[in-house]
Design an enzyme around this catalytic site. Structure first.
Site, PDB file in Angstrom:
ATOM      1  N   LYS A 198       0.374  -1.316   0.225  1.00 31.04           N
ATOM      2  CA  LYS A 198       0.035   0.116   0.055  1.00 31.04           C
ATOM      3  C   LYS A 198       0.389   1.168  -0.370  1.00 31.04           C
ATOM      4  O   LYS A 198       2.452   1.463  -0.237  1.00 31.04           O
ATOM      5  CB  LYS A 198      -0.598  -0.164   1.362  1.00 31.04           C
ATOM      6  CG  LYS A 198      -1.941  -1.037   1.495  1.00 31.04           C
ATOM      7  CD  LYS A 198      -2.734  -1.015   0.033  1.00 31.04           C
ATOM      8  CE  LYS A 198      -3.462  -2.480  -0.070  1.00 31.04           C
ATOM      9  NZ  LYS A 198      -4.170  -3.403   0.461  1.00 31.04           N
TER      10      LYS A 198
HETATM   11  C1  LIG Z   1      -5.411  -4.606   1.102  1.00 38.81           C
HETATM   12  C2  LIG Z   1      -7.242  -3.918   1.003  1.00 38.81           C
HETATM   13  C3  LIG Z   1      -7.827  -4.568   2.426  1.00 38.81           C
HETATM   14  C4  LIG Z   1      -6.825  -5.214   3.418  1.00 38.81           C
HETATM   15  O1  LIG Z   1      -5.549  -5.137   3.697  1.00 38.81           O
HETATM   16  P1  LIG Z   1      -4.909  -6.274   4.860  1.00 38.81           P
HETATM   17  O2  LIG Z   1      -3.692  -5.269   5.181  1.00 38.81           O
HETATM   18  O3  LIG Z   1      -4.263  -6.987   3.488  1.00 38.81           O
HETATM   19  O4  LIG Z   1      -5.673  -7.052   5.295  1.00 38.81           O
HETATM   20  C5  LIG Z   1      -8.967  -3.966   2.733  1.00 38.81           C
HETATM   21  N1  LIG Z   1      -9.644  -3.153   1.361  1.00 38.81           N
HETATM   22  C6  LIG Z   1      -8.638  -2.661   0.726  1.00 38.81           C
HETATM   23  C7  LIG Z   1      -9.660  -1.814  -0.656  1.00 38.81           C
HETATM   24  C8  LIG Z   1      -7.541  -3.154  -0.043  1.00 38.81           C
HETATM   25  O5  LIG Z   1      -6.929  -2.864  -0.909  1.00 38.81           O
END
Ligand SMILES: *Cc1c(COP(=O)(O)O)cnc(C)c1O
Length: 441
Positions: A198
Site C-alpha cells: 500500500k
Molecule cells: C489491502 C486491502 C484491504 C486489506 O488489508 P490487509 O492489510 O491486506 O489485510 C482491505 N481493503 C482494501 C480496499 C485493500 O486494498
C-alpha cells in the site's frame, strides 16, 4: 506516423530507468534502526511502540482514537463489529474492490449488498445506495478506490436520512483529502491496511480510527484481549466481558511493523506530495487523447489522491473505434511499459457471493441469515461495463522519465488504427481478485 512497437517499430521506453522512479516503500537507516530496536529488546509482542504509533496516527488524521491491528482485514472486521453489525444485518459495499472490504460480514452472521459505482471516481455511487437499502441495512462501506476520494457529502446525507453507519475503507488512500477533510475521519469510523504494497507501508498491519467512544471500545474489545479491560474501555455494557476477545480473534500488531510505521509517518505526507506531482504531470501530458482519461480528482476544492495507490486510467473504446482494452494494453506493453487491464474483478461475480455454503448450513452463506435474497440486487451496470487499465506508479516527479512513459501511451492512443482488426472486441472481462506487486522496472 510512428510504427507501434507491437508492429515492429522502436519501443518508446529505452535506456536505463532509475530504480528510485518506482521503488517503494522508501526504507532508510532510520526505519532499520527502529525495527532493530524492537528486535533487540525482544519487544515484538509488546504494546509500547504500537501505542505511540496509534497516538501519532490519530493526531495526524485528526481523530480522537486509533487502534492498530495485525492486518487491514481485521481492522475492517472490527469496524463492522463497532457499528453493531450482527445477525441478518446488511452491509452496503461496492463490488469493485478488494475482498477484505466486505467478506468479513459473513463472520458476524451479516451479509453484503453490492451498490454500483460512479464512472469517474470508481467509488460507490451515492445515487445507487437507496436502491440497496432494506429493513436490515446497518452500514455502508465506502472504499476510496485506487486513492480516489468517494463523494462523502452525498454519502453522509443518504446515511443520515436512513440512520445508517458509514465505514470508510482507506486502504488505498491513507492521508488523502476530501474537500479539506482527511479520509477515514468523515464517516463514523475508518479502517485501513498498512501492508507492504500500500502507499502507507509498514509490513503487515491495519489501523482503525474513530471519534466515537463506544465504537472505539467495541473495536478494542473485539480482538485485543489484553486491552479488553478498565484501562481502555469505558462502555458499561462491555464490562462483564473484560479479559476475553469478543470476536474470538487476536489483533495484536508485531511491533517491528509499528516501529516502521512511526518512521514512515514522519515522511509520508512529503513523499506523497512528490508522488502526486509526478502522477499529475503524467496525466497532464496525456490530456485530450482519444480513449484514455485520467482517474484523478480535481485538487482545486482541497481534495487529493494521497499516495495514488495502484493508479489506473479510464478507458473508452468507442473513441478508438472499438479497440479492446486488452489489445490496447498489449500495445503499451510492447512499448516497454508493464500495464494490464481490469482492476479488481467485481466481487459479486465470484461464487463466494453466489453459491458458496461456507458453514454447511444447507443454504448459500450470503443469504443464510438474510431476510431477502440480496443476490437479486446484484444489478451493477457501471461496475460490469467499465474498463480500466493500470498505469505506472511514479514515486518521484522525475520529469524526463515520466515524459518517456507518457509518450508510450500517447503513441498507442494516436496510432490505434494500426491495432484494429484483431483488436476489435467490445468488452474485456479481464481483472484480478487482488493486485500483484508489479515491478515497473
Ligand atoms: C489491502 C486491502 C484491504 C486489506 O488489508 P490487509 O492489510 O491486506 O489485510 C482491505 N481493503 C482494501 C480496499 C485493500 O486494498
Amino acid at each position: 506516423m510512428s510504427i507501434l512497437a507491437i508492429n515492429g517499430g522502436k519501443p518508446a521506453i529505452h535506456g536505463t530507468i532509475p530504480a528510485e522512479l518506482f521503488s517503494w516503500p522508501v526504507v532508510t537507516p532510520e526505519d532499520e534502526a527502529a525495527v532493530l530496536d524492537v528486535l533487540r529488546r525482544g519487544a515484538m509482542s509488546g504494546l509500547d511502540v504500537t501505542e505511540k504509533f496509534e497516538r501519532e496516527f490519530a493526531d495526524w488524521l485528526g481523530s480522537k482514537y486509533a487502534i492498530g491491528y495485525c492486518n487491514g482485514t481485521l481492522s475492517l472486521q472490527a469496524a463492522m463489529f463497532a457499528c453493531g453489525l450482527g445477525k441478518g444485518d446488511e452491509l452496503i459495499c461496492p463490488s469493485k474492490t478488494y475482498w477484505a472490504s466486505c467478506i468479513q460480514a459473513f463472520n458476524m452472521n451479516a451479509t453484503v449488498v453490492f451498490a454500483d459505482i460512479e464512472r469517474d471516481s470508481l467509488c460507490i455511487d451515492p445515487a445507487d445506495i437507496e436502491r440497496c437499502i432494506g429493513p436490515k441495512t446497518k452500514a455502508i462501506m465506502v472504499v476510496h478506490y485506487l486513492a480516489h476520494p468517494a463523494d462523502m457529502d452525498a454519502i453522509m446525507a443518504v446515511a443520515k436520512k436512513h440512520n445508517l453507519k458509514v465505514i470508510e475503507d482507506v486502504s488505498h488512500a491513507q492521508g488523502g483529502l476530501y474537500r479539506g477533510r482527511k479520509l477515514g475521519t468523515i464517516g463514523d469510523i475508518g479502517a485501513m491496511s498498512l501492508m507492504s504494497g500500500k502507499s502507507f507501508a509498514t509490513g503487515e498491519m491495519g489501523m482503525l480510527v474513530t471519534d466515537n467512544r463506544e465504537m472505539y471500545d467495541r473495536a478494542m474489545a473485539y480482538s485485543h484481549y489484553e486491552r479488553n479491560n478498565a484501562s481502555y474501555i469505558e462502555t458499561e455494557y462491555l464490562k462483564p466481558y473484560f479479559g476475553l476477545p469478543l470476536g474470538g480473534m487476536k489483533g495484536r500488531v508485531n511491533q517491528t511493523c509499528s516501529a516502521m510505521g512511526r518512521v514512515q509517518l514522519k515522511y509520508y505526507d512529503e513523499r506523497c506530495r512528490l508522488i502526486r506531482e509526478g502522477m499529475n504531470y503524467f496525466w497532464d501530458l496525456l490530456e485530450g487523447l482519444p480513449g484514455i482519461r485520467a482517474h484523478r480528482v480535481s485538487e482545486a476544492e482541497g481534495s487529493n489522491m494521497a499516495g495514488w495507490y495502484a493508479p489506473h486510467g479510464l478507458y473508452n473504446s468507442d473513441e478508438l473505434e472499438g479497440l479492446s482494452v486488452s489489445r490496447f494494453c498489449e500495445a503499451v506493453r510492447a512499448e516497454g511499459v508493464s500495464v494490464s487491464p481490469g482492476g479488481n474483478n467485481p466481487l459479486h461475480t465470484h461464487n463466494v457471493f453466489k453459491t458458496a455454503d461456507i458453514y454447511n448450513a444447507g443454504t448459500p452463506t450470503r443469504i443464510m441469515n438474510a431476510d431477502r435474497d440480496v443476490r437479486e440486487l446484484d444489478a451493477l451496470p457501471v461496475t460490469e461495463e467499465l474498463e480500466i487499465y493500470s498505469i505506472p506508479w511514479f514515486k518521484r516527479p522525475m520529469h524526463s522519465y515520466i515524459e518517456m512513459y507518457a509518450a508510450a501511451f500517447r503513441k498507442v492512443a494516436e496510432n490505434y488504427r494500426e491495432l484494429l482488426g484483431e483488436g476489435k472486441r467490445k468488452k474485456s472481462s479481464d481483472g484480478r481478485w487482488f493486485f500483484y506487486n508489479d515491478k515497473e522496472d
